[in-house]
Design a protein around this motif. Structure first.
Motif, short mmCIF file in Angstrom:
data_model
loop_
_atom_site.label_atom_id
_atom_site.label_comp_id
_atom_site.label_asym_id
_atom_site.label_seq_id
_atom_site.Cartn_x
_atom_site.Cartn_y
_atom_site.Cartn_z
N ALA A 44 -3.09 31.19 54.01
CA ALA A 44 -2.90 31.96 52.50
C ALA A 44 -4.12 31.58 51.87
O ALA A 44 -4.68 30.50 51.97
N ARG A 46 -7.08 33.10 48.45
CA ARG A 46 -7.19 34.11 47.63
C ARG A 46 -8.16 35.51 47.84
O ARG A 46 -8.06 36.73 47.56
N CYS A 75 -3.10 34.93 48.78
CA CYS A 75 -2.42 34.27 47.67
C CYS A 75 -3.14 33.22 46.75
O CYS A 75 -3.92 32.83 47.38
N ILE A 77 -3.13 30.57 44.80
CA ILE A 77 -2.14 29.31 44.50
C ILE A 77 -2.00 29.10 43.13
O ILE A 77 -1.20 28.09 42.60
N ARG A 78 -2.98 29.18 42.17
CA ARG A 78 -3.00 29.11 40.73
C ARG A 78 -1.85 29.99 40.20
O ARG A 78 -1.46 29.49 38.86
N GLY A 104 -5.94 24.37 50.38
CA GLY A 104 -6.88 25.52 49.56
C GLY A 104 -7.41 24.49 48.37
O GLY A 104 -6.40 23.71 47.55
N GLY A 105 -8.51 24.97 47.89
CA GLY A 105 -9.15 24.09 46.85
C GLY A 105 -10.75 24.57 46.41
O GLY A 105 -11.07 25.22 47.27
N1 ADE Z 1 -8.78 28.47 47.90
C1 ADE Z 1 -9.73 28.28 46.79
N2 ADE Z 1 -9.09 28.66 45.69
C2 ADE Z 1 -8.08 29.06 46.02
C3 ADE Z 1 -6.84 29.81 45.14
N3 ADE Z 1 -6.93 29.74 43.94
N4 ADE Z 1 -5.64 30.09 45.76
C4 ADE Z 1 -5.79 29.93 47.16
N5 ADE Z 1 -6.68 29.81 47.95
C5 ADE Z 1 -7.79 29.21 47.45
#
Ligand code: ADE
Length: 336
Positions: A44, A46, A75, A77-78, A104-105
């Motif tokens: 997953a 963005r 997706c 994740i926020r 994810g970050g």
């Molecule tokens: N990786 C970095 N930012 C992200 C996000 N907002 N959603 C999913 N994966 C990500």
């Protein structure tokens, strides 16, 4: 990326994992190793295009006889509703979720004093709130009743994270969240742990570091006698044009870290993924609420952050020890 593993082939047959940020760097290596071990992996992220490309590339690694599969689900994740949909889609597709890897970050480099609230909030939202939302949704929709294992990827923020204070704060918070959830969800048979990588080289990370240019130049200002960046016509190294033209900072930042790593080399994503597989596997059946540093001892050693010489520190309280040191310094000066 190598689809190799020290673990037994088929270890994760019939298991289902969600890996956020699974299209690049550490996340991609984790996905590759899980696939190699027979896992059905949902990646997953963005960015749909990059996600699809990674899924296509990773699917080539799956042998026809393997139980493994890969699915890309876009997706952010926020966004709570998107995380809910990610979990629901995974359950529709595979009927179970055994593992969640919160990888994810994102962050950007900036001295804390220059950070705008919008940038600060974005980093906290992605790294802390995004991780929380993924944990909570997976728990509510599946793991509460069936158990499972979660691994959160954090960072080497043990002595603060100067230059990226927002991500340091978020990752430290995720470490604490890991402990809270390990206790709250133990009765569901859920284990949750963190991994704190040291400086890990990947192509994506290097590209992301390009924006470091302005900060490096700002950091140099206290060391420049004029206390400002030079003008092009002054021919100084730290000029505004030089900063704008600086394209090679990615490799340089990574090289700067090497002397601070006891291994005297950078780490690689394929050196993080085995630790993730271990923590997900039955080999870690009695491990929960823990953080595993995978940094070759870097967090025990040195820092790349230079503090310029200064005399701004408040004076110590006067007393006999301060007096004794002053006398000593006077004598030493005299001798010299
Ligand atoms: N990786 C970095 N930012 C992200 C996000 N907002 N959603 C999913 N994966 C990500």
């Amino acid at each position: 990326m190598a689809a190799r593993s020290v673990f037994r082939s088929g270890l994760f047959n019939d298991r289902v994992a969600i890996v956020t940020g699974g299209a690049t760097g550490i996340g991609k290596a984790i996905t590759a190793e899980l696939l190699h071990l027979g896992c059905r992996v949902v990646i997953a992220s963005r960015k749909a295009e990059r996600l699809e490309a990674a899924a296509g590339e990773l699917s080539q690694l799956i042998s026809p006889s393997s139980a493994a599969s890969i699915t890309a689900l876009q997706c952010n994740i926020r966004q709570e509703d998107q995380v809910r949909e990610l979990v629901a889609s995974t359950l529709r597709l595979h009927g179970r979720i055994d593992y969640l890897v919160n990888n994810g970050g994102g962050q950007f480099s900036s001295p804390a004093a220059n950070m705008k609230l919008k940038g600060w909030n974005a980093v906290i939202d992605t790294n802390l709130t995004g991780t929380f939302l993924c944990c909570r949704e997976v728990y509510r929709a599946w793991m509460k009743d069936h158990g499972g294992a979660i691994v959160n990827i954090i960072a080497d923020m043990w002595r603060g994270f100067p230059g990226m204070a927002h991500t340091g704060a978020a990752r430290a918070a995720v470490e604490n969240l890991t402990k809270s959830l390990a206790i709250e969800w133990a009765s569901s048979g859920i284990r949750i742990n963190s991994i704190a990588p040291g400086t890990i080289f990947s192509k994506t990370a290097m590209e992301n570091y390009k924006e470091l240019g302005p900060m490096i130049f700002q950091m140099a200002v206290p060391c420049i006698p004029a206390k400002r960046l030079g003008l092009p016509e002054e021919g100084t190294i730290f000029s505004k044009t030089a900063m704008e033209n600086y394209k090679e900072l990615g490799p340089m930042i990574f090289q700067m870290a090497v002397p601070c790593i006891p291994a005297k080399r950078l780490g690689f994503p394929e050196e993080i993924s085995p630790a993730v597989c271990f923590l997900l596997s039955p080999a870690a059946s009695f491990i929960s609420g823990a953080t595993l540093k995978v940094d070759a001892g870097q967090s025990l050693y040195d820092s790349v952050w230079e503090i310029p010489d200064h005399s701004s520190w408040p004076a110590p309280p006067e007393g006999e020890n301060v007096g004794a040191l002053r006398e000593l310094m006077k004598k030493l000066k005299h001798k010299l």
